[in-house]
Design a protein around this motif. Structure first.
Motif, PDB file in Angstrom:
ATOM      1  N   SER A  86       0.830  -1.205   0.000  1.00 17.87           N
ATOM      2  CA  SER A  86       0.000   0.000   0.000  1.00 17.87           C
ATOM      3  C   SER A  86       0.871   1.264   0.000  1.00 17.87           C
ATOM      4  O   SER A  86       2.094   1.184  -0.017  1.00 17.87           O
ATOM      5  CB  SER A  86      -0.889   0.014   1.246  1.00 17.87           C
ATOM      6  OG  SER A  86      -0.093   0.198   2.404  1.00 17.87           O
ATOM      7  N   ILE A  87       0.211   2.385   0.113  1.00 17.59           N
ATOM      8  CA  ILE A  87       0.900   3.676   0.196  1.00 17.59           C
ATOM      9  C   ILE A  87       1.802   3.729   1.429  1.00 17.59           C
ATOM     10  O   ILE A  87       2.798   4.457   1.444  1.00 17.59           O
ATOM     11  CB  ILE A  87      -0.117   4.848   0.170  1.00 17.59           C
ATOM     12  CG1 ILE A  87       0.559   6.181  -0.162  1.00 17.59           C
ATOM     13  CG2 ILE A  87      -0.876   4.939   1.468  1.00 17.59           C
ATOM     14  CD1 ILE A  87       0.883   6.348  -1.617  1.00 17.59           C
ATOM     15  N   LYS A  91       5.602   5.338   1.871  1.00 19.04           N
ATOM     16  CA  LYS A  91       6.025   6.197   2.983  1.00 19.04           C
ATOM     17  C   LYS A  91       7.259   5.617   3.679  1.00 19.04           C
ATOM     18  O   LYS A  91       8.192   6.343   4.011  1.00 19.04           O
ATOM     19  CB  LYS A  91       4.885   6.376   3.986  1.00 19.04           C
ATOM     20  CG  LYS A  91       3.729   7.193   3.447  1.00 19.04           C
ATOM     21  CD  LYS A  91       2.556   7.211   4.418  1.00 19.04           C
ATOM     22  CE  LYS A  91       1.373   7.946   3.818  1.00 19.04           C
ATOM     23  NZ  LYS A  91       0.175   7.877   4.671  1.00 19.04           N
ATOM     24  N   ASP A 116      -2.640   3.328  -5.332  1.00 18.69           N
ATOM     25  CA  ASP A 116      -2.971   4.286  -6.382  1.00 18.69           C
ATOM     26  C   ASP A 116      -1.656   4.869  -6.900  1.00 18.69           C
ATOM     27  O   ASP A 116      -0.961   5.579  -6.163  1.00 18.69           O
ATOM     28  CB  ASP A 116      -3.858   5.390  -5.800  1.00 18.69           C
ATOM     29  CG  ASP A 116      -4.169   6.495  -6.781  1.00 18.69           C
ATOM     30  OD1 ASP A 116      -3.745   6.425  -7.948  1.00 18.69           O
ATOM     31  OD2 ASP A 116      -4.842   7.462  -6.371  1.00 18.69           O
ATOM     32  N   ALA A 118      -0.952   7.276  -8.922  1.00 17.54           N
ATOM     33  CA  ALA A 118      -0.902   8.737  -8.924  1.00 17.54           C
ATOM     34  C   ALA A 118      -0.617   9.270  -7.521  1.00 17.54           C
ATOM     35  O   ALA A 118       0.184  10.192  -7.344  1.00 17.54           O
ATOM     36  CB  ALA A 118      -2.213   9.317  -9.464  1.00 17.54           C
ATOM     37  N   ALA A 119      -1.250   8.681  -6.520  1.00 12.86           N
ATOM     38  CA  ALA A 119      -1.007   9.111  -5.134  1.00 12.86           C
ATOM     39  C   ALA A 119       0.427   8.791  -4.713  1.00 12.86           C
ATOM     40  O   ALA A 119       1.073   9.578  -4.028  1.00 12.86           O
ATOM     41  CB  ALA A 119      -1.996   8.424  -4.188  1.00 12.86           C
ATOM     42  N   ALA A 120       0.920   7.626  -5.148  1.00 10.57           N
ATOM     43  CA  ALA A 120       2.307   7.249  -4.807  1.00 10.57           C
ATOM     44  C   ALA A 120       3.295   8.225  -5.446  1.00 10.57           C
ATOM     45  O   ALA A 120       4.218   8.689  -4.779  1.00 10.57           O
ATOM     46  CB  ALA A 120       2.575   5.830  -5.282  1.00 10.57           C
ATOM     47  N   LYS A 122       2.739  11.312  -6.376  1.00 10.99           N
ATOM     48  CA  LYS A 122       2.591  12.610  -5.723  1.00 10.99           C
ATOM     49  C   LYS A 122       3.366  12.633  -4.405  1.00 10.99           C
ATOM     50  O   LYS A 122       4.075  13.606  -4.093  1.00 10.99           O
ATOM     51  CB  LYS A 122       1.112  12.892  -5.467  1.00 10.99           C
ATOM     52  CG  LYS A 122       0.860  14.256  -4.845  1.00 10.99           C
ATOM     53  CD  LYS A 122      -0.640  14.503  -4.688  1.00 10.99           C
ATOM     54  CE  LYS A 122      -0.863  15.834  -4.024  1.00 10.99           C
ATOM     55  NZ  LYS A 122      -2.296  16.090  -3.806  1.00 10.99           N
ATOM     56  N   LEU A 123       3.264  11.581  -3.642  1.00 17.80           N
ATOM     57  CA  LEU A 123       3.969  11.477  -2.384  1.00 17.80           C
ATOM     58  C   LEU A 123       5.496  11.499  -2.595  1.00 17.80           C
ATOM     59  O   LEU A 123       6.219  12.182  -1.893  1.00 17.80           O
ATOM     60  CB  LEU A 123       3.565  10.195  -1.645  1.00 17.80           C
ATOM     61  CG  LEU A 123       4.150   9.952  -0.280  1.00 17.80           C
ATOM     62  CD1 LEU A 123       3.755  11.063   0.686  1.00 17.80           C
ATOM     63  CD2 LEU A 123       3.681   8.606   0.246  1.00 17.80           C
ATOM     64  N   SER A 126       6.749  14.948  -3.574  1.00 20.54           N
ATOM     65  CA  SER A 126       6.710  15.946  -2.493  1.00 20.54           C
ATOM     66  C   SER A 126       7.753  15.688  -1.414  1.00 20.54           C
ATOM     67  O   SER A 126       7.949  16.513  -0.534  1.00 20.54           O
ATOM     68  CB  SER A 126       5.309  15.990  -1.866  1.00 20.54           C
ATOM     69  OG  SER A 126       5.044  14.788  -1.166  1.00 20.54           O
TER      70      SER A 126
END
Length: 127
Positions: A86-87, A91, A116, A118-120, A122-123, A126
């Motif tokens: 998962s995300i 992290k 996801d 796209a979420a990965a 983005k993380l 950043s």
């Protein structure tokens, strides 16, 4: 192959409890993943893909302790594999202790929609 094409060949090390798994993961050898990885130190290998087969495909999360321990002992870049869930794994890979890792391989978590992309991304951007 790695000597003929330095920096272009990655070696997969599949392990269970730190010991290299062979014969399609049916058997576990008496040789550690570290011992095998050290044999490739001067071979021109681009990376070691370290898979904890006890976690592969089970979505239990990466075995970062074993993967980081391997990366700390060799000069070859190490890529984590097996269990990416998962995300939270993204992290964990962004934490300072995982800085030496060259990356990770994601499979089932993408196919099952648990991660996801796209979420990965983005993380990661950043961080």
């Amino acid at each position: 192959a790695a000597k003929q094409f330095p920096g272009r060949v990655a070696v997969g090390l599949d392990a269970r409890d730190g010991k290299v798994a062979v014969e399609g993961w049916a058997e576990t050898s008496h040789v550690t993943a570290l011992e095998i990885a050290e044999r490739f130190e001067d071979a021109g290998v681009a990376a070691i893909i370290f898979t904890d087969i006890a976690r592969d495909g089970l979505l239990k999360g990466l075995n970062l302790d074993a993967t980081i321990a391997l990366a700390d002992r060799i000069s070859i870049p190490v890529i984590a594999s097996g269990g990416f869930a998962s995300i939270d794994d993204v992290k964990a890979l962004l934490e300072p202790r995982a800085k030496k890792l060259a990356g990770a391989i994601v499979g089932r978590a993408l196919y099952d929609g648990r991660l996801d992309p796209a979420a990965a991304l983005k993380l990661i951007r950043s961080a």
